[in-house]
Motif scaffolding. Structure first.
Motif, mmCIF file in Angstrom:
data_model
loop_
_atom_site.group_PDB
_atom_site.id
_atom_site.type_symbol
_atom_site.label_atom_id
_atom_site.label_comp_id
_atom_site.label_asym_id
_atom_site.label_seq_id
_atom_site.Cartn_x
_atom_site.Cartn_y
_atom_site.Cartn_z
ATOM 1 N N THR A 45 -69.746 15.517 -46.819
ATOM 2 C CA THR A 45 -69.450 15.556 -48.253
ATOM 3 C C THR A 45 -70.059 14.357 -48.960
ATOM 4 O O THR A 45 -70.662 14.487 -50.038
ATOM 5 C CB THR A 45 -67.935 15.601 -48.491
ATOM 6 O OG1 THR A 45 -67.375 16.737 -47.809
ATOM 7 C CG2 THR A 45 -67.614 15.704 -49.977
ATOM 8 N N GLU A 48 -74.115 14.628 -48.882
ATOM 9 C CA GLU A 48 -74.651 15.659 -49.769
ATOM 10 C C GLU A 48 -74.417 15.301 -51.236
ATOM 11 O O GLU A 48 -75.295 15.491 -52.074
ATOM 12 C CB GLU A 48 -74.021 17.016 -49.439
ATOM 13 C CG GLU A 48 -74.380 17.560 -48.061
ATOM 14 C CD GLU A 48 -75.881 17.683 -47.878
ATOM 15 O OE1 GLU A 48 -76.515 18.413 -48.656
ATOM 16 O OE2 GLU A 48 -76.427 17.022 -46.971
ATOM 17 N N LEU A 380 -63.608 24.730 -48.325
ATOM 18 C CA LEU A 380 -64.865 24.837 -49.068
ATOM 19 C C LEU A 380 -66.050 24.989 -48.121
ATOM 20 O O LEU A 380 -66.984 25.770 -48.387
ATOM 21 C CB LEU A 380 -65.066 23.597 -49.942
ATOM 22 C CG LEU A 380 -64.020 23.326 -51.029
ATOM 23 C CD1 LEU A 380 -64.277 21.961 -51.677
ATOM 24 C CD2 LEU A 380 -64.029 24.427 -52.080
ATOM 25 N N TYR A 381 -66.007 24.258 -47.028
ATOM 26 C CA TYR A 381 -67.117 24.298 -46.071
ATOM 27 C C TYR A 381 -67.238 25.675 -45.424
ATOM 28 O O TYR A 381 -68.357 26.134 -45.125
ATOM 29 C CB TYR A 381 -66.927 23.227 -45.002
ATOM 30 C CG TYR A 381 -68.077 23.132 -44.035
ATOM 31 C CD1 TYR A 381 -69.315 22.630 -44.433
ATOM 32 C CD2 TYR A 381 -67.930 23.548 -42.711
ATOM 33 C CE1 TYR A 381 -70.376 22.553 -43.538
ATOM 34 C CE2 TYR A 381 -68.981 23.465 -41.812
ATOM 35 C CZ TYR A 381 -70.200 22.970 -42.231
ATOM 36 O OH TYR A 381 -71.251 22.893 -41.346
ATOM 37 N N GLN A 382 -66.127 26.345 -45.200
ATOM 38 C CA GLN A 382 -66.173 27.686 -44.634
ATOM 39 C C GLN A 382 -66.854 28.681 -45.567
ATOM 40 O O GLN A 382 -67.286 29.747 -45.148
ATOM 41 C CB GLN A 382 -64.761 28.166 -44.290
ATOM 42 C CG GLN A 382 -64.178 27.518 -43.033
ATOM 43 C CD GLN A 382 -65.029 27.773 -41.802
ATOM 44 O OE1 GLN A 382 -65.384 28.919 -41.509
ATOM 45 N NE2 GLN A 382 -65.364 26.717 -41.076
ATOM 46 N N LYS A 383 -66.942 28.300 -46.842
ATOM 47 C CA LYS A 383 -67.634 29.136 -47.826
ATOM 48 C C LYS A 383 -68.889 28.428 -48.339
ATOM 49 O O LYS A 383 -69.301 28.605 -49.489
ATOM 50 C CB LYS A 383 -66.680 29.463 -48.973
ATOM 51 C CG LYS A 383 -65.430 30.212 -48.533
ATOM 52 C CD LYS A 383 -64.508 30.507 -49.698
ATOM 53 C CE LYS A 383 -63.252 31.200 -49.230
ATOM 54 N NZ LYS A 383 -63.510 32.512 -48.594
ATOM 55 N N LYS A 384 -69.505 27.638 -47.456
ATOM 56 C CA LYS A 384 -70.613 26.790 -47.882
ATOM 57 C C LYS A 384 -71.818 27.574 -48.379
ATOM 58 O O LYS A 384 -72.603 27.066 -49.184
ATOM 59 C CB LYS A 384 -71.038 25.848 -46.757
ATOM 60 C CG LYS A 384 -71.712 26.507 -45.565
ATOM 61 C CD LYS A 384 -72.178 25.447 -44.574
ATOM 62 C CE LYS A 384 -72.939 26.069 -43.411
ATOM 63 N NZ LYS A 384 -73.468 25.045 -42.476
ATOM 64 N N GLU A 385 -71.999 28.802 -47.915
ATOM 65 C CA GLU A 385 -73.137 29.593 -48.377
ATOM 66 C C GLU A 385 -73.072 29.827 -49.881
ATOM 67 O O GLU A 385 -74.097 29.978 -50.540
ATOM 68 C CB GLU A 385 -73.196 30.932 -47.631
ATOM 69 C CG GLU A 385 -73.396 30.812 -46.131
ATOM 70 C CD GLU A 385 -74.659 30.048 -45.761
ATOM 71 O OE1 GLU A 385 -75.680 30.247 -46.461
ATOM 72 O OE2 GLU A 385 -74.621 29.262 -44.805
ATOM 73 N N LEU A 388 -71.591 25.256 -51.389
ATOM 74 C CA LEU A 388 -72.283 23.997 -51.110
ATOM 75 C C LEU A 388 -73.743 24.112 -51.533
ATOM 76 O O LEU A 388 -74.488 24.941 -51.025
ATOM 77 C CB LEU A 388 -72.192 23.657 -49.623
ATOM 78 C CG LEU A 388 -72.797 22.322 -49.183
ATOM 79 C CD1 LEU A 388 -72.106 21.154 -49.868
ATOM 80 C CD2 LEU A 388 -72.711 22.176 -47.661
ATOM 81 N N PHE A 393 -70.745 19.982 -53.047
ATOM 82 C CA PHE A 393 -70.060 21.202 -53.461
ATOM 83 C C PHE A 393 -70.250 21.396 -54.964
ATOM 84 O O PHE A 393 -70.177 20.446 -55.745
ATOM 85 C CB PHE A 393 -68.571 21.130 -53.106
ATOM 86 C CG PHE A 393 -68.311 21.156 -51.629
ATOM 87 C CD1 PHE A 393 -68.577 22.301 -50.886
ATOM 88 C CD2 PHE A 393 -67.824 20.037 -50.974
ATOM 89 C CE1 PHE A 393 -68.351 22.334 -49.507
ATOM 90 C CE2 PHE A 393 -67.598 20.053 -49.604
ATOM 91 C CZ PHE A 393 -67.860 21.200 -48.869
#
Length: 450
Positions: A45, A48, A380-385, A388, A393
């Motif tokens: 996090t 990025e 949030l990372y699990q939905k990074k596609e 992110l 994010f």
């Protein structure tokens, strides 16, 4: 109420720009992503998000752009934000410490930014909200806001003080840069912005004077302004300015509670659920609330409770929004979704909840709610596609609206994430800011225990 002028202007500006191309409404990607450890999650996090202030900074000045839209990268590319640049200074220090850049690279960029600030327009020492990154001239934020912005200047000064403390014992060029940072913030005429009253006022314009007449009254993001005004060795305010202005002669105190958490102080705007979470972020990027208290309250308890109330509201989810809960919470000012699906701006909070989650809200609250904030980061990372992007994010999303995403960024939302994660991990910015002699003097003058 305090930021209503700002929110209205941003809303109008964004809608005039017709930025519908910055909105994504694709179907959710069901692909399972291998989770990261907590440490790796925080590092990712930070690294990025750091790109916002490094890769996507204004080319000419090195300062932070007001906003960055990956789908429209030339949009307002010369609009530099003063407060966001202060956050960027602190982020660069984190970048050096984390090894995202070398110390030499960091010092070179800091020198570029400070040279720009030294030659930019100032108004009784205060910088404006927006500057042209190519020329350093003021860009009006509204029709009467074409002069000094004391709150944005305070956010910048917070960063300048951290730079000074970070470099003061370094090489001769680093010491020289540290001294420049010190002189820049000390040039702010804080006392001018009282209008000879017992309060600080947000704006002054060479054309309109104090016509906006917006008094800085808490609890909101403006505490740091009073602390720095008291800390100034040459343009200091009296304790009465703090007591009458910030604390409203003691009327700032409240006995209200929500979900069992005392609110401690009344929040600007009157919400008994607490205002947007940025209230408990911006002042405390350098100012350490852990042991901070005064006659009116304990600021650590206030910030923790503010965050917990915000989180518990999302868990209670009185409007039954999709996916709100223990892993998906956080309401604060950010980009937002208009009723027609276009990109807008709003100060989200429990009293202004339209189903939009702002990642900065929970992430920047990590010192107050470590495990709870990390749960959001992992979510949030699990939905990074979808969530992110190239600078961390994305600024906001709405599970309620088929995971609508505002795939854009604002400096004032990205900066607190990298800074507050570092404060949680090492206390870097808190330690730098709180060791400053002038800051200590200011806190003592206002009657703080710290």
């Amino acid at each position: 109420m305090i930021r209503s002028l700002i929110i209205l202007l941003c809303f109008l500006t964004l809608n005039c720009e017709g930025d519908n191309d910055s909105v994504s409404q694709d179907q959710e990607d069901p692909k399972v992503i291998v989770p990261l450890s907590d440490q790796d999650m925080m590092t990712l996090t930070q690294s990025e998000t750091f790109k916002y202030f490094w890769d996507f900074a204004n080319t000419n000045s090195g300062a932070a752009k007001e906003r960055y839209h990956p789908t429209n990268p030339t949009l307002n590319q010369n609009v530099v934000t003063t407060g966001g640049t202060g956050f960027g200074l602190m982020a660069i220090l984190v970048g050096i410490e984390r090894g995202f850049i070398t110390r030499t690279e960091g010092v070179t960029r800091l020198n570029k930014i400070l040279n720009f600030l030294e030659n930019a327009n100032r108004f009784h020492g205060a910088w404006p909200h927006w500057l042209d990154g190519s020329t350093g001239t003021v860009l009006p934020f509204s029709s009467k806001d074409n002069g000094g912005d004391l709150v944005e200047t305070a956010f910048l000064a917070q960063g300048l003080i951290c730079v000074k403390e970070y470099l003061i014992n370094g090489t001769d060029p680093e010491k020289e840069l540290a001294n420049k940072a010190d002189l820049l913030w000390k040039g702010v005429e804080w006392d001018w912005y009282t209008q000879n009253q017992n309060a600080l006022y947000w704006h002054w314009s060479p054309n309109y004077g104090f016509d906006i007449n917006l008094k800085l009254t808490g609890y909101n993001e403006t505490l740091i302004t009073y602390v720095l005004a008291a800390a100034s060795p040459n343009h200091s305010i009296t304790k009465q300015v703090y007591e009458n202005g910030w604390a409203s002669n003691g009327n700032i105190v409240t006995s209200s509670t929500q979900y069992g958490f005392p609110l401690v102080l009344k929040h600007a705007g009157g919400s008994t659920f607490g205002g947007p979470l940025f209230f408990s972020h911006y002042s405390f990027l350098g100012l350490n609330p852990k042991n901070l208290s005064d006659l009116y309250g304990n600021y650590w308890n206030l910030a923790v409770n503010h965050t917990q109330i915000n989180r518990q509201y999302c868990i209670a989810n009185p409007k039954s929004f999709v996916d709100y809960g223990a892993n998906c919470w956080g309401l604060t000012a950010s980009y937002s979704r208009n009723s027609d699906g276009s990109l807008g701006y709003s100060a989200h909070s429990p009293s202004n909840d339209i189903g939009v989650i702002s990642p900065t809200a929970a992430i920047s609250s990590i010192p107050y709610t470590p495990s709870e904030s990390l749960s959001v980061m992992h979510f949030l990372y699990q939905k990074k596609e979808k969530l992110l992007g190239p600078a961390g994010f994305y600024d906001a999303f709405s599970p309620q609206n088929n995971y609508w995403v505002a795939d854009a960024y604002l400096a004032i939302d990205q900066g607190p994430q990298i800074i507050m994660i570092e404060n949680y991990r090492t206390g870097l910015l808190w330690n730098l800011f709180m060791q400053n002699t002038d800051v200590k003097n200011g806190l003592t003058k206002l009657g703080f225990n710290y």
